[in-house]
Motif scaffolding. Structure first.
Motif, PDB file in Angstrom:
ATOM      1  N   LEU A   1       1.552 -14.133  -2.742  1.00  0.00           N
ATOM      2  CA  LEU A   1       2.679 -13.834  -2.316  1.00  0.00           C
ATOM      3  C   LEU A   1       3.772 -15.146  -2.416  1.00  0.00           C
ATOM      4  O   LEU A   1       4.669 -15.098  -2.834  1.00  0.00           O
TER       5      LEU A   1
ATOM      6  N   GLN B   1      -0.635  -2.915   0.848  1.00  0.00           N
ATOM      7  CA  GLN B   1      -0.615  -1.888  -0.273  1.00  0.00           C
ATOM      8  C   GLN B   1      -1.469  -2.247  -1.611  1.00  0.00           C
ATOM      9  O   GLN B   1      -1.628  -1.510  -2.244  1.00  0.00           O
ATOM     10  N   LYS B   2      -1.162  -3.627  -1.697  1.00  0.00           N
ATOM     11  CA  LYS B   2      -2.103  -4.097  -2.781  1.00  0.00           C
ATOM     12  C   LYS B   2      -3.512  -3.791  -2.788  1.00  0.00           C
ATOM     13  O   LYS B   2      -4.341  -3.680  -3.710  1.00  0.00           O
ATOM     14  N   HIS B   3      -4.046  -3.798  -1.669  1.00  0.00           N
ATOM     15  CA  HIS B   3      -5.544  -3.519  -1.454  1.00  0.00           C
ATOM     16  C   HIS B   3      -6.119  -2.094  -0.756  1.00  0.00           C
ATOM     17  O   HIS B   3      -7.117  -2.161  -0.619  1.00  0.00           O
TER      18      HIS B   3
ATOM     19  N   VAL C   1       3.159  -5.234   2.046  1.00  0.00           N
ATOM     20  CA  VAL C   1       2.876  -5.333   0.508  1.00  0.00           C
ATOM     21  C   VAL C   1       1.604  -5.808   0.336  1.00  0.00           C
ATOM     22  O   VAL C   1       0.638  -5.299  -0.475  1.00  0.00           O
ATOM     23  N   LYS C   2       1.087  -6.815   1.078  1.00  0.00           N
ATOM     24  CA  LYS C   2      -0.408  -7.127   1.001  1.00  0.00           C
ATOM     25  C   LYS C   2      -1.253  -6.112   1.210  1.00  0.00           C
ATOM     26  O   LYS C   2      -2.420  -5.832   0.583  1.00  0.00           O
TER      27      LYS C   2
ATOM     28  N   TYR D   1       7.310  -6.892   6.253  1.00  0.00           N
ATOM     29  CA  TYR D   1       7.424  -6.242   5.047  1.00  0.00           C
ATOM     30  C   TYR D   1       6.212  -6.958   4.072  1.00  0.00           C
ATOM     31  O   TYR D   1       5.708  -6.551   3.306  1.00  0.00           O
ATOM     32  N   GLN D   2       6.068  -8.441   4.006  1.00  0.00           N
ATOM     33  CA  GLN D   2       5.258  -9.320   3.212  1.00  0.00           C
ATOM     34  C   GLN D   2       3.793  -8.630   3.626  1.00  0.00           C
ATOM     35  O   GLN D   2       3.130  -8.519   2.801  1.00  0.00           O
TER      36      GLN D   2
ATOM     37  N   SER E   1       2.185   5.683   0.652  1.00  0.00           N
ATOM     38  CA  SER E   1       2.175   4.323   1.127  1.00  0.00           C
ATOM     39  C   SER E   1       2.167   4.131   2.591  1.00  0.00           C
ATOM     40  O   SER E   1       1.966   2.993   3.103  1.00  0.00           O
TER      41      SER E   1
ATOM     42  N   CYS F   1      -3.300   1.161  -6.921  1.00  0.00           N
ATOM     43  CA  CYS F   1      -2.924   0.608  -5.605  1.00  0.00           C
ATOM     44  C   CYS F   1      -1.804   1.417  -5.027  1.00  0.00           C
ATOM     45  O   CYS F   1      -0.770   1.479  -5.643  1.00  0.00           O
ATOM     46  N   ILE F   2      -1.773   1.833  -3.561  1.00  0.00           N
ATOM     47  CA  ILE F   2      -0.633   2.510  -3.279  1.00  0.00           C
ATOM     48  C   ILE F   2       0.852   1.732  -3.256  1.00  0.00           C
ATOM     49  O   ILE F   2       1.867   2.210  -3.105  1.00  0.00           O
ATOM     50  N   GLY F   3       0.659   0.269  -3.495  1.00  0.00           N
ATOM     51  CA  GLY F   3       1.931  -0.477  -3.562  1.00  0.00           C
ATOM     52  C   GLY F   3       2.412  -0.113  -4.761  1.00  0.00           C
ATOM     53  O   GLY F   3       3.720   0.063  -5.008  1.00  0.00           O
TER      54      GLY F   3
ATOM     55  N   ALA G   1      -0.002   1.823   5.107  1.00  0.00           N
ATOM     56  CA  ALA G   1       0.238   0.387   5.268  1.00  0.00           C
ATOM     57  C   ALA G   1       1.289   0.118   6.288  1.00  0.00           C
ATOM     58  O   ALA G   1       1.074  -0.998   6.896  1.00  0.00           O
ATOM     59  N   ILE G   2       2.169   0.938   6.443  1.00  0.00           N
ATOM     60  CA  ILE G   2       3.105   0.356   7.490  1.00  0.00           C
ATOM     61  C   ILE G   2       2.490   0.706   8.876  1.00  0.00           C
ATOM     62  O   ILE G   2       2.679  -0.138   9.856  1.00  0.00           O
TER      63      ILE G   2
ATOM     64  N   TYR H   1       3.537  -9.577  -7.472  1.00  0.00           N
ATOM     65  CA  TYR H   1       2.421  -9.869  -6.482  1.00  0.00           C
ATOM     66  C   TYR H   1       1.435  -8.459  -6.660  1.00  0.00           C
ATOM     67  O   TYR H   1       0.190  -8.599  -6.612  1.00  0.00           O
ATOM     68  N   LEU H   2       1.873  -7.159  -6.641  1.00  0.00           N
ATOM     69  CA  LEU H   2       1.227  -6.084  -6.845  1.00  0.00           C
ATOM     70  C   LEU H   2       0.414  -5.933  -7.986  1.00  0.00           C
ATOM     71  O   LEU H   2      -0.579  -5.613  -8.086  1.00  0.00           O
TER      72      LEU H   2
END
Lengths: 468, 468
Positions: free
Chosen positions: A206, B253-255, B250-251, B246-247, B277, A272-274, B280-281, A199-200
């Motif tokens: 997702l 973190q992708k952006h 990740v979303k 968590y999803q 990272s 990206c940070i992911g 994002a949390i 996904y990343l």
């Protein structure tokens, strides 16, 4: 990277260090000395590339025109081989020079002594992937065997990045070998599907990534794993079901800096940070505490990871972190790359249908692809071929047979006959087609028998048939 | 940052842009024009600091001696105020200039009109934190009210980084206010304990961080939250119990790129990937899908976040990402900082026992601390004080009363009497001591009544008393 250096200064340093390496080789210095000098050379080349966005080229000083491409730092050598977890490139039709990779990555060659030890420990003949050097490199496998011989168990961990629904034959290699390891050692296995990674990295949702996970899981199950000994998990699913897994991720993330992942994976500031934190996700299954349901919270069960060599950077990082967070380093078994039909210069690609034999291909498709696309080491005319013989080292059909034809004698005879010119390219391809067709048909039959219920069973966090 | 600029070039650019800002102000340009120019100025100053490791100082060109301190980039202005999630500094005894912060952060002032609207929507008198400007800034609260007036609900999200067992009075501010919001709006509340963050930033173990979470949770529960409407969670626990959370991580973190978190939080290359990272949390609870058990999977329930202004950078980032992943932007209510006993130049620190009144302090300790450490705005002698009066703007005892003395008339009288010199410093301190002692005693009594079972209840992922 020293921030005070100009591109020209680093260019000069690379040139000087290159001379130093050549001198050491000429003077027959020790392997350690040469390795250290090569390591320094590679580090300088990385610095150069980071600063200039250009490859270092002998005699071509830096220019100012190229922007920094922060995503392309990886281990590269004079021969042009280029290996990181996302790219494998070589200009050599025989494929990547694996002996050099061993030096470069600092791993160990799987030699006859290790193969003998594995046979002795398991009482089984070594898998042909070992006998033929398809798994060619390792880290700490002797340690695994030492422990195993004193009745201390270990576990296996392998994985897959589910980038599409269809897997190709190359994707089977780690699973075929892992299945064999599970059978002969009788140990637990965890299989990570890095759908979060896909996904990343890719332009997918997702939901798509998770769908690929489920489809790929069916193919993995079809390899014959024992449901009582195997846990398959999706990151997108399992991380949110396992506080211990997430806690290990955080532990790893605390002990790895951006500088480190930049050096290892070539990440840049615009990533990206992911992506930047992902390596910790792939590292976490290397530690038994990530699976308390299987290992009862024990933290010293060592992990053995069979994988293609391009995944090694993740585990070099993991091994660096392990002692600092109180865990054993994972051991590794590295395979060569599975060549594309077009030749060993690149890995197969799931996105190019003609570069690969897919697990979903029909017998007819297999036949057409091999006949049409498999790069041949034969000569241009039958007369020439019969006179001079074919070249097995670059012939993709022959390479595929080394992976999938189990009979050593038969393979050896094919090699001799093709090299001598007695066996023609069309005949060699026919042998390959007739070898692959039943293997894939059998896989398809087994895959059809994989039910949603079975997928659910494999993917449910649970105790396995081992008492830890 | 333009990589081709030298420190001297950027130094010159900052100087030019500083002149431009002054010119705009002199010429009474529009707020938008000035804001844009200030933003550009700040960006240039950040570039300067990144490149040189030095603060830009008028008339002092860059030197080469200082190494880059990659952890110290944050929003800073000519007045020396410095605010990021880990540092609050000002050279002004009155504290940070909050009007400037509003301009700098691009948020909106909480004006009388908004306060009136809140009173109208809830049918309740506004909390004294609103009336007195303790919550002084917001983002999109009008939108929350628009929706609320048409019966569309929202939810509250606040949090705490559990850095030690003992919380001080400043830590109570967001919780006291959030409790009021929960009462008057009757909406669900989620409270995030970022024990993962504290583990990443501090030299503590995961176990210690989690222990702090549990102890802090008891203090939070003691603020009086309704267990049927409140979910309190530890990151270390909940992320591993919620695939949806968590999803979303990740979303997000992708952006968000490393460049972005570098600019917002001042992270550098030598920071660990966990820190990089982490934003994002902290962002994830802003989206209702992170709590499917509460919101039944609905993704458009808007979130309102009451927090101290130093947490805004996280949510600027979150608001930037939200529309790109299909979620509503969270709204915010920002509070001022709670001053240390020694003065408003810094936030209270949980690590300096004398800088704060702790929730565990005895009546005697409270008395001693206030008398000994509370910075006074009074004059040096009684005679001088009676003649010239005290200065409430810098007097910490008076500031504390604005937080904890609910009676507006009484507070106003104290202000007048102290400013006129009628009320002496010792008397003012006595009023504060007698205000704080019963509040803290009552808190301690409520906290003692918090059982492990109650902690467990609050921290169990579950449906709350709302139907979504």
């Amino acid at each position: 990277m020293s921030s005070s250096s100009t591109p020209m200064e680093i260019y000069a340093k690379v040139a000087v260090q290159g001379d130093a390496v050549r001198l050491l080789k000429t003077n027959k210095a020790t392997k350690e000395e040469i390795d250290a000098a090569v390591k320094e050379l590679l580090a300088l080349k990385l610095d150069y590339k980071t600063l200039t966005g250009q490859e270092y080229k002998v005699g071509i000083p830096p220019t100012n025109s190229t922007p920094v491409n922060s995503n392309s730092l990886a281990v590269e050598e004079d021969d042009g081989d280029y290996v990181d977890p996302w790219t494998v490139q070589t200009s050599n039709a025989k494929g990547v020079d694996y002996d050099k990779l061993i030096v470069r990555f600092g791993s160990n060659k799987i030699d006859q002594e290790l193969i003998n030890r594995i046979e002795q420990a398991t009482g089984q003949k070594a898998h042909h992937f070992l006998r033929r050097g398809i798994f060619f490199s390792h880290r700490d496998v002797h340690q695994i065997l030492d422990a195993f011989e004193t009745k201390k168990s270990f576990y296996l961990y392998t994985g897959r990045g589910p980038s599409s629904e269809a897997m190709h034959m190359g994707h089977l290699i780690p699973f075929i070998f892992t299945k064999w390891l599970q059978d002969v050692f009788d140990v637990p296995l965890v299989v990570q599907l890095t759908d979060d990674e896909k996904y990343l990295w890719k332009d997918i949702t997702l939901e798509q990534a998770y769908k690929y996970t489920i489809e790929n899981t069916k193919d993995i199950i079809a390899c014959g794993f024992d449901v009582n000994k195997t846990f398959i998990f999706s990151d997108l699913d399992y991380i949110g079901q396992s506080p211990r897994f997430y806690q290990n991720v955080v532990k790893i993330q605390k002990h790895v800096t951006f500088n480190q992942v930049k050096g290892i994976f070539g990440f840049g500031d615009s990533d990206c940070i992911g992506k930047i934190s992902f390596p910790a996700i792939q590292a976490a299954p290397s530690f038994s505490t990530s699976f308390p349901q299987i290992f009862n919270g024990q933290k010293d069960i060592q992990c053995l990871i069979p994988c293609a060599i391009d995944q090694d950077p993740y585990f070099r990082m993991t091994r660096d972190v392990a002692p600092r967070i109180g865990y054993p380093k994972p051991a590794l078994l590295h395979s060569v790359f599975f060549p594309a039909l077009q030749g060993a210069q690149t890995k197969m690609s799931a996105s190019d249908a003609n570069s690969s034999i897919f697990l979903t291909d029909t017998p007819k498709q297999i036949k057409t692809k091999v006949n049409k696309h498999a790069f041949s080491g034969g000569k241009d005319t039958i007369e020439e071929h019969q006179q001079f013989g074919g070249n097995c080292e670059v012939d993709v059909s022959y390479m595929y047979l080394t992976f999938f034809l189990e009979d050593d004698e038969k393979l050896e005879k094919i090699k001799q006959d093709y090299s001598s010119g007695k066996l023609l390219t069309g005949e060699l391809k026919k042998i390959l087609i007739e070898t692959l067709q039943p293997i894939i048909a059998a896989h398809q039959t087994r895959r059809k028998q994989v039910t949603d219920e079975m997928v659910k069973q494999f993917m449910t966090p649970r105790k396995l048939a081992f008492n830890f």
